[in-house]
Scaffold this motif. Sequence first.
Motif, PDB file in Angstrom:
ATOM      1  N   GLU A 464      46.893  44.420  34.043  1.00  0.00           N
ATOM      2  CA  GLU A 464      45.805  45.083  33.335  1.00  0.00           C
ATOM      3  C   GLU A 464      46.126  46.558  33.086  1.00  0.00           C
ATOM      4  OE1 GLU A 464      42.122  45.560  35.377  1.00  0.00           O
ATOM      5  OE2 GLU A 464      43.050  45.728  37.352  1.00  0.00           O
ATOM      6  N   ASN A 465      45.339  47.135  32.192  1.00  0.00           N
ATOM      7  CA  ASN A 465      45.511  48.538  31.789  1.00  0.00           C
ATOM      8  C   ASN A 465      46.843  48.745  31.074  1.00  0.00           C
ATOM      9  OD1 ASN A 465      43.027  49.263  33.045  1.00  0.00           O
ATOM     10  ND2 ASN A 465      44.099  49.309  35.029  1.00  0.00           N
ATOM     11  N   SER A 520      44.198  47.015  25.531  1.00  0.00           N
ATOM     12  CA  SER A 520      44.443  47.130  26.969  1.00  0.00           C
ATOM     13  C   SER A 520      43.493  46.178  27.680  1.00  0.00           C
ATOM     14  CB  SER A 520      44.213  48.569  27.433  1.00  0.00           C
ATOM     15  OG  SER A 520      44.422  48.669  28.822  1.00  0.00           O
ATOM     16  N   ASP A 522      41.456  44.341  30.855  1.00  0.00           N
ATOM     17  CA  ASP A 522      40.757  44.728  32.084  1.00  0.00           C
ATOM     18  C   ASP A 522      40.529  43.459  32.900  1.00  0.00           C
ATOM     19  OD1 ASP A 522      39.270  45.751  34.113  1.00  0.00           O
ATOM     20  OD2 ASP A 522      37.719  46.654  32.853  1.00  0.00           O
ATOM     21  N   GLN A 556      45.306  45.266  38.761  1.00  0.00           N
ATOM     22  CA  GLN A 556      45.925  46.538  39.112  1.00  0.00           C
ATOM     23  C   GLN A 556      44.907  47.331  39.911  1.00  0.00           C
ATOM     24  OE1 GLN A 556      46.783  49.266  35.878  1.00  0.00           O
ATOM     25  NE2 GLN A 556      48.860  49.572  36.650  1.00  0.00           N
ATOM     26  N   ASP A 558      42.953  49.742  40.051  1.00  0.00           N
ATOM     27  CA  ASP A 558      42.386  50.786  39.205  1.00  0.00           C
ATOM     28  C   ASP A 558      40.931  51.079  39.537  1.00  0.00           C
ATOM     29  OD1 ASP A 558      41.539  48.305  38.397  1.00  0.00           O
ATOM     30  OD2 ASP A 558      41.547  48.793  36.258  1.00  0.00           O
TER      31      ASP A 558
END
Length: 823
Positions: A464-465, A520, A522, A556, A558
């Motif tokens: 992700e991201n 991107s 999520d 990830q 985040d």
Amino acid sequence: MRIFNLKKMAVFSLQHRIMFFVVFCSHFVYGQISYSIPEEMKKGSVIGNIAQDLGLDLKRLKSGKARLYSGDSTEYIELNKVRGLLLIRENIDREALCTKITPCALHLQMVLENPMELYSITIEVTDINDNAPTFQKSEIRFEISESAITGASFVLGRAVDPDVGINGLRSYSLKPTDNFALDKQADVGKIVEMVLQKPLDREKQGIIDLLLTAFDGGDPRLSGTMSIHITVLDVNDNAPVFTHNVYKASVTENAIKGTKLTTVSASDADEGSNSHVTYYISDAVDSSVTDIFLVDQHSGEVTLNGQIDYEKLNHYQLVIQARDQGGLSNSCKVIIDVLDINDNKPTIDILSMSSSISEESKPNTVVAMIKVNDPDSGANGQLHCVINDNIPFAVTNPSNDFFSVRTEQELDREREAEYNITVTCSDEGVPSLSSSASLRLQISDVNDNAPVFERNNYEAYVVENNTPGLSIFTVKASDVDSNQNARVSYILEDSTVNGVPVSSYVTVSADSGVINAVRSFDYEQLKDFHFRVKAQDGGSPPLSTNVTVKITIQDQNDNVPQVLYPVQTGGSLVAEIVPRLADVGYLVTKVVAVDVDSGQNAWLSYKLQKATDRALFEVGPQNGEIRTVRQVTDKDAVKQKLTVVVEDNGQPSRSAVVNINVAVADSFPEVLSEFTDFTHGKTYNDDLTFYLILALAAVSFLFITCLVVIISVKIYRWRQSRIFHHSNLPVIPYYPPGYTDTGVTGTLPHMYNYDMCMTTDSRKSDCKYSTLGGQKILIMDRSFTETMQHAKTENNFLEDPDSPDLVRGSLLYNRNGCFLHIR
């Protein structure tokens, strides 16, 4: 198969004759047409309109690339494709072309392509009377005894006329006829003999001159002559006599020089030198024959002296003369038959051949036409052709010496793109002779195979991201076709992911199959999604194949941990109460936090970062429980501030900080006094700036307002204290001591909760009881706190320090009042 015969006779100025014969096969047309022309026609003369006679369009001659094929070294005939005419290209001499062979004909083939058609053309060349009879020798001499008896015959030879039929040799004439006359029983086409009709008398006429004339049957009639000189000898009464008038022999065409053929024998009844017989080959035989055969003068043995070839001439006739010393002679015939041997390999001529053929061609499609010839005779000239094994082709024999190579099965370029076809033709001789010819055939492609992906389905992972435009992975498909039919393009099929077109998530490169991220991702919003990619080739029409692709979003780290309890508010203070009699391991509270990440990114650990007294508390690293490490003493400060760090297990890790206020006290008033001052000071500090601004703005107004407020507050508090003192409602009800930490982790045990909300006005006070979360909650405002202090002074309320409801409580302060959490 359907067979049509068409005979068409047309009379031209040159008396042409035409015969047309056509055979139609499934994919191959074979036809025959015949013309008849006289020899010695001028160059450019028209033989016939072949396009009209075959029923062909002139455009067909051009589009089919019509051409003539002839195995002869000299091309006598040419094709005018513009007019569709057969023309004389070179002067034709029938005698040079065919000698005595009748009928004399030229055999040609006309080949058309697209589709393939073969027409056999036979042009018969008829004879004209352009040659006069000729004798091999212009004169011949004889020595004849005067005693020769009447009826004795003498061989004169024969004339040769290259013409045939009526134009050939027809008759002879001998003059004068005083003593000799021609043998009427003799065959005109063979040996001419003269017969003695009247006895000779050397004394009257020692030398006799005769003239032999040969005539043909042409119009006008042509003739040739030969002079005969006869010398009359003295008496020799008996001429040699052969044992047989005709001798027969046979010899194979590969016989070596010196091979004995036969032996002739003649005897003479005379005695002495007149009985001595010698043998000669008659001068009447062509010199080409005398060069091939020999006869021994003394023994009469006939032997082979040269090479013979059955394919050139298979029959010879010799005239052998037997002559005695007296000049008398006699003759016999030797007939020699040449036996054929299999000494010629078949010759293969490719008339037409396709260099390529489509793989969708149907069976029996003609790919090549060949002509095979073997000059041998009988079984030695019987031919059959085969092709190499394990290929989808066969060879057929539609007519005579013509063979066609056809497809036998359906073709598949992907299995075999090229074939080397070897055609082997053999005769029936013993031993058999054969020849081969190679044909190279390309199989052209058609779009009959769809692209095939390397996998049945694909699964890819992306963290992700990610950066938009990131290449995630590549799908790969291949097509076994060739060229444009094998060019694969990749197309993202329309679909939706959570109601959004999939094209807003990923794109597919049409040429390379690379899948790129459009946005991107999520992980917390989308864990995975599916879509389909179509691989389409460049054929017409195109073929395609679909494959399912699954994209899995990998988490990830985040997100920072989120603290659920205790609640962190900017305008209030949370305090946990720990009695001074708490044992070691007493559960103060529990930090409850979550992390919306997954996997190890969501594994949380807890540690105590700061503490007023680090020796008093500890935090469970896994469960976040805050417990006492030692026994609480009287020396421990009432206010304890703890800072706990909640950290996840990601790389790098993320953390959150929570501040926890702990009150160490045995009595509730002690807790109130400590935390009230703290709260007031905090309120003052927070509002200091605001009050300073107001003071600077209106000093006078503020002064007057403050006096009014102070007086009003004093009066109001006095009234509230009076009302509260006389009220029958308990200020703090007694709750049965039911709190025990029996296996319940955390700071929220499953107990009853009580909510009380009171104001300075007892009539507006409210008390709430709740069981949410098993907590006991007492909610009071700031006035209630002051009231309780006043009540304590007057009535000694809450003097019992052992009250379990006060000891085990948590107090929350804010700017407007007090939130008391009692357990």
